[in-house]
Design an enzyme around this catalytic site. Structure first.
Site, PDB file in Angstrom:
ATOM      1  N   GLY A 237      -2.597  29.124  42.387  1.00 52.75           N
ATOM      2  CA  GLY A 237      -3.524  29.598  41.365  1.00 52.75           C
ATOM      3  C   GLY A 237      -2.850  29.662  40.006  1.00 52.75           C
ATOM      4  N   SER A 238      -3.174  30.682  39.252  1.00 52.95           N
ATOM      5  CA  SER A 238      -2.774  30.718  37.848  1.00 52.95           C
ATOM      6  C   SER A 238      -1.293  30.972  37.594  1.00 52.95           C
ATOM      7  CB  SER A 238      -3.604  31.773  37.100  1.00 52.95           C
ATOM      8  OG  SER A 238      -4.947  31.358  37.019  1.00 52.95           O
ATOM      9  N   VAL A 239      -0.507  31.375  38.599  1.00 51.65           N
ATOM     10  CA  VAL A 239       0.928  31.481  38.332  1.00 51.65           C
ATOM     11  C   VAL A 239       1.524  30.097  38.076  1.00 51.65           C
ATOM     12  CG1 VAL A 239       1.280  33.667  39.551  1.00 51.65           C
ATOM     13  CG2 VAL A 239       1.509  31.506  40.810  1.00 51.65           C
TER      14      VAL A 239
END
Length: 492
Positions: free
Chosen positions: A220-222
């Site tokens: 995801g956004s990491v």
């Protein structure tokens, strides 16, 4: 007569060669396989006849051997079994071993090449054979904090890793649910096999070390940290670079829409544009889809590789390499830019990325072993030195990334990682596990901090709840776990 004698002589020579060859194969080529065969009772008895070295954390045994009083002579004991199981693994009677018990088996049994002189000394003096102790890099306070915080999310699976960015020392390695390795140390083979079968059938897979392997996670956004680093390293983008800021965007070449997590335009936008800074700290998907397509697959793949993606690691346990996909269509490339499609990672890899950013761009080899110590003389036999894996990003890019991650905590979506009086940088992420969104999301946090005494730590946390919860944000679930681990390191 001479002809018959020659034939007999030739036959004898052939028989001798066959005998010599077969015995050589048994003694050399097949020696390891025969020794490790679980049916070889002599080898099993011999392996338990020597006192196995202890595994230590801060000088305290977390795995040790005690006299058993039965035919196997020594019994393996894990005083804090479940707490350290993802690190120690288990040592069992004829059923294999795992973790440090497996990776450092030669040192723990005294059979490593570095222990040659100790072996000779034991032979000359007639001392009972014994293995060396292995001191780990683990910080006991950080390990306890990570384990407790993960267990605090009822029914969840997940993992947490903490690293010293400057050395690569692993300070915490936790996986939930965990298990008690004492069960596998029993000398009752039937009970060991029954326990093993039971855990294999458990849908939560407690034997799976989620920190370094198993079924890899969608980040995801990491993963936006990798894409942001690639953009800044290219020299064509700065934190002030802008991107289109619609509330909905169809993936290139498709009619499939993507959205930001808020289903609205990205916060902090001006007009129909939003800066890279605000896209990162407010974790907006659409600007990163645009950025990913502009950068191209090769630039992102090269940056991911610089952070360690695709690298087979030994810490000394084997780590499953994280992956960035190849040969993507434009729509798939857009999805990959915010950590979906087929980007797959271990929590260790996410921690390594943040550690390199915190270490001014230099990526250090992660390591669990601090020292190997001779049990009798207490001499240090081996002491792995910190090892660089290269400059993942330039120092200036790393400093820019540090600033962006600090803003993410101070005013962005990682606010629950804030610690009064401490500068903390962080990034959250929420990843879908299927297109329908019916399966629980992966809730991520990764961050870094530096204490007043100069001590540093980088962490990565992933939590997969039993079911999607109302407060389905990583800032409310994963970031507090990261904060607890950071506080434990800085206060220890």
């Amino acid at each position: 007569m001479n002809r018959e004698l020659s034939r007999v002589s030739l036959l004898l020579v052939c028989m001798f060669v066959a005998l010599f060859g077969s015995s050589s194969i048994i003694q050399w080529a097949q020696a390891d396989a025969l020794r490790d065969d679980p049916r070889n009772s002599r080898t099993i008895l011999a392996s338990f006849a020597a006192e196995r070295g202890a595994i230590l954390v801060d000088g305290v045994p977390i795995a040790q051997s005690v006299e058993s009083g039965d035919q196997y002579e020594w019994q393996r004991v894990y005083p804090q079994g479940a707490l350290y199981a993802p690190v120690t693994g288990y040592y069992s009677l004829g059923q294999g071993n795992s973790g440090i018990e497996g990776a450092m088996n030669d040192e723990l049994t005294g059979q490593a090449s570095s222990q040659f002189f100790q072996q000779v000394e034991q032979l000359i003096t007639g001392q009972d054979p014994s293995g060396s102790s292995v001191e780990l890099t683990i910080d006991p306070a950080a390990q306890q904090a990570a384990t407790d915080a993960l267990a605090g999310v009822s029914g969840a699976t997940g993992a947490a890793v903490a690293i010293d960015p400057a050395t690569g020392d692993i300070l915490a390695l936790a996986s939930t649910p965990t298990y008690d390795p004492n069960v596998y140390a029993s000398h009752d083979t039937d009970s060991v096999i029954a326990a093993y079968d039971q855990m294999l059938a458990d849908p939560t897979q407690p034997l799976q070390n989620r920190a370094i392997g198993g079924d890899l996670y969608f980040p995801g956004s990491v993963f936006k940290l990798v894409v942001t680093a690639a953009a800044i390293e290219s020299g064509e983008y700065t934190p002030g670079s802008t991107f289109g800021n619609p509330a909905q965007l169809n993936l290139t070449g498709t009619s499939t829409p993507i959205y930001n997590s808020t289903r609205q335009e990205c916060r902090g936008g001006e007009g129909d544009q939003v800066s890279l800074t605000n896209a990162l700290i407010y974790s907006c998907n659409i600007p990163f889809a645009e950025l990913g397509e502009q950068l191209g697959e090769d630039a992102i793949a090269e940056q991911a590789a610089a952070f360690g993606y695709g690298e087979p690691l030994q810490i000394p346990m084997s780590v499953t390499p994280s992956t960035y996909p190849e040969g993507m269509a434009p729509s798939e490339l857009q999805l990959s830019a915010f950590g979906q499609y087929d980007v797959r990672v271990t929590p260790l890899q996410v921690a390594m990325t943040t550690a390199a950013i915190a270490n001014d761009g230099e990526l250090m080899q992660p390591q669990l072993v601090d020292e190997v110590i001779d049990t009798e003389s207490l001499d240090v036999i081996a002491e792995p030195a910190p090892q660089s894996m290269g400059q993942a990003v330039s120092e200036s890019t790393a400093q820019t990334m540090q600033d962006l991650m600090v803003q993410g905590v101070e005013q962005g979506l990682a606010s629950n990682a804030a610690i009064p009086g401490v500068t903390v940088g962080g990034k959250t992420g929420t990843a879908e596990n299927d297109e329908s969104g019916d399966r629980p999301f992966n809730l991520w946090f990764t961050g870094f901090a530096e204490g007043a005494d100069g001590s540093q730590v980088a962490v990565a946390v992933v939590v997969v709840p039993e079911q999607n919860i109302a407060a389905d944000t990583s800032n409310e679930v994963a970031a507090p776990i990261g904060r607890a681990i950071i506080e434990a390191v800085l206060n220890s």
